[in-house]
Design a protein around this motif. Structure first.
Motif, PDB file in Angstrom:
ATOM      1  N   VAL A 111       0.814  -1.216   0.000  1.00 56.80           N
ATOM      2  CA  VAL A 111       0.000   0.000   0.000  1.00 56.80           C
ATOM      3  C   VAL A 111       0.846   1.264   0.000  1.00 56.80           C
ATOM      4  CG1 VAL A 111      -2.013  -1.113   1.021  1.00 56.80           C
ATOM      5  CG2 VAL A 111      -0.373   0.013   2.506  1.00 56.80           C
ATOM      6  N   LEU A 112       2.057   1.206   0.549  1.00 60.78           N
ATOM      7  CA  LEU A 112       2.904   2.398   0.530  1.00 60.78           C
ATOM      8  C   LEU A 112       3.406   2.728  -0.880  1.00 60.78           C
ATOM      9  CD1 LEU A 112       4.928   2.085   3.851  1.00 60.78           C
ATOM     10  CD2 LEU A 112       3.014   3.619   3.327  1.00 60.78           C
ATOM     11  N   GLN A 113       3.293   1.801  -1.804  1.00 60.23           N
ATOM     12  CA  GLN A 113       3.677   2.054  -3.198  1.00 60.23           C
ATOM     13  C   GLN A 113       2.511   2.605  -4.015  1.00 60.23           C
ATOM     14  OE1 GLN A 113       5.841  -1.173  -5.111  1.00 60.23           O
ATOM     15  NE2 GLN A 113       6.356  -1.963  -3.092  1.00 60.23           N
ATOM     16  N   MET A 114       1.325   2.608  -3.439  1.00 61.14           N
ATOM     17  CA  MET A 114       0.134   3.054  -4.160  1.00 61.14           C
ATOM     18  C   MET A 114      -0.117   4.545  -3.925  1.00 61.14           C
ATOM     19  SD  MET A 114      -2.276  -0.266  -3.415  1.00 61.14           S
ATOM     20  CE  MET A 114      -3.659   0.320  -4.423  1.00 61.14           C
ATOM     21  N   GLN A 169      -5.797   5.005  -6.545  1.00 64.12           N
ATOM     22  CA  GLN A 169      -5.340   3.801  -7.245  1.00 64.12           C
ATOM     23  C   GLN A 169      -6.031   2.570  -6.672  1.00 64.12           C
ATOM     24  OE1 GLN A 169      -1.113   3.113  -7.022  1.00 64.12           O
ATOM     25  NE2 GLN A 169      -1.201   1.384  -8.417  1.00 64.12           N
ATOM     26  N   ARG A 170      -6.389   1.649  -7.577  1.00 65.77           N
ATOM     27  CA  ARG A 170      -6.946   0.356  -7.191  1.00 65.77           C
ATOM     28  C   ARG A 170      -6.055  -0.713  -7.792  1.00 65.77           C
ATOM     29  NH1 ARG A 170     -13.194  -1.597  -7.280  1.00 65.77           N
ATOM     30  NH2 ARG A 170     -12.793  -3.581  -6.237  1.00 65.77           N
ATOM     31  N   ILE A 215      -7.425  -3.849  -3.428  1.00 61.37           N
ATOM     32  CA  ILE A 215      -7.277  -2.644  -2.608  1.00 61.37           C
ATOM     33  C   ILE A 215      -7.470  -1.390  -3.441  1.00 61.37           C
ATOM     34  CG2 ILE A 215      -5.641  -1.294  -1.226  1.00 61.37           C
ATOM     35  CD1 ILE A 215      -4.284  -3.907  -0.525  1.00 61.37           C
ATOM     36  N   GLU A 216      -8.155  -0.419  -2.853  1.00 64.65           N
ATOM     37  CA  GLU A 216      -8.253   0.917  -3.452  1.00 64.65           C
ATOM     38  C   GLU A 216      -7.911   1.926  -2.367  1.00 64.65           C
ATOM     39  OE1 GLU A 216     -11.311   3.795  -5.921  1.00 64.65           O
ATOM     40  OE2 GLU A 216     -12.079   1.972  -4.991  1.00 64.65           O
ATOM     41  N   ILE A 217      -6.976   2.814  -2.659  1.00 61.97           N
ATOM     42  CA  ILE A 217      -6.603   3.868  -1.720  1.00 61.97           C
ATOM     43  C   ILE A 217      -7.550   5.045  -1.947  1.00 61.97           C
ATOM     44  CG2 ILE A 217      -4.783   5.436  -0.941  1.00 61.97           C
ATOM     45  CD1 ILE A 217      -4.158   2.477  -0.427  1.00 61.97           C
ATOM     46  N   LEU A 218      -8.391   5.326  -0.953  1.00 63.75           N
ATOM     47  CA  LEU A 218      -9.387   6.389  -1.092  1.00 63.75           C
ATOM     48  C   LEU A 218      -8.845   7.743  -0.689  1.00 63.75           C
ATOM     49  CD1 LEU A 218     -12.478   4.498   0.354  1.00 63.75           C
ATOM     50  CD2 LEU A 218     -11.786   4.762  -2.045  1.00 63.75           C
TER      51      LEU A 218
END
Length: 94
Positions: A38-41, A45-46, A81-84
């Protein structure tokens, strides 16, 4: 059921509510592979995040067979995963 990006056998989801956002702090009470991924997203991004067993729970099973959830030892994991967005500098919302 979903097919992990590794091409392994399909597994059923853990029953988590679909599209139910939650807040987390990278590196706190998370498996290493989740934090690294997640730290690379970036926000918005999903992606499918594949976590090999060595960066997941390793040789430890999680949950209990027949219980609410069970992850056998040495399992590769896959997450959609999607980062909102971010709440602040330390927490990230999915």
């Amino acid at each position: 059921t979903t097919k992990p990006p590794s091409g392994g056998p399909p597994r059923q989801s853990d029953g988590a509510a679909k599209d139910d956002p939650f807040t987390f702090q990278p590196g706190r009470n998370l498996i290493p592979g989740w934090t690294e991924g997640v730290l690379q997203m970036v926000e918005g991004q999903r992606a499918w995040l594949h976590v090999p067993a060595r960066k997941g729970y390793g040789n430890r099973p999680m949950g209990s067979p027949g219980g609410a959830f069970y992850i056998p030892a040495n399992s590769d994991l896959a997450f959609d995963i999607e980062i909102l967005g971010k709440e602040d500098d330390e927490a990230t919302e999915l």
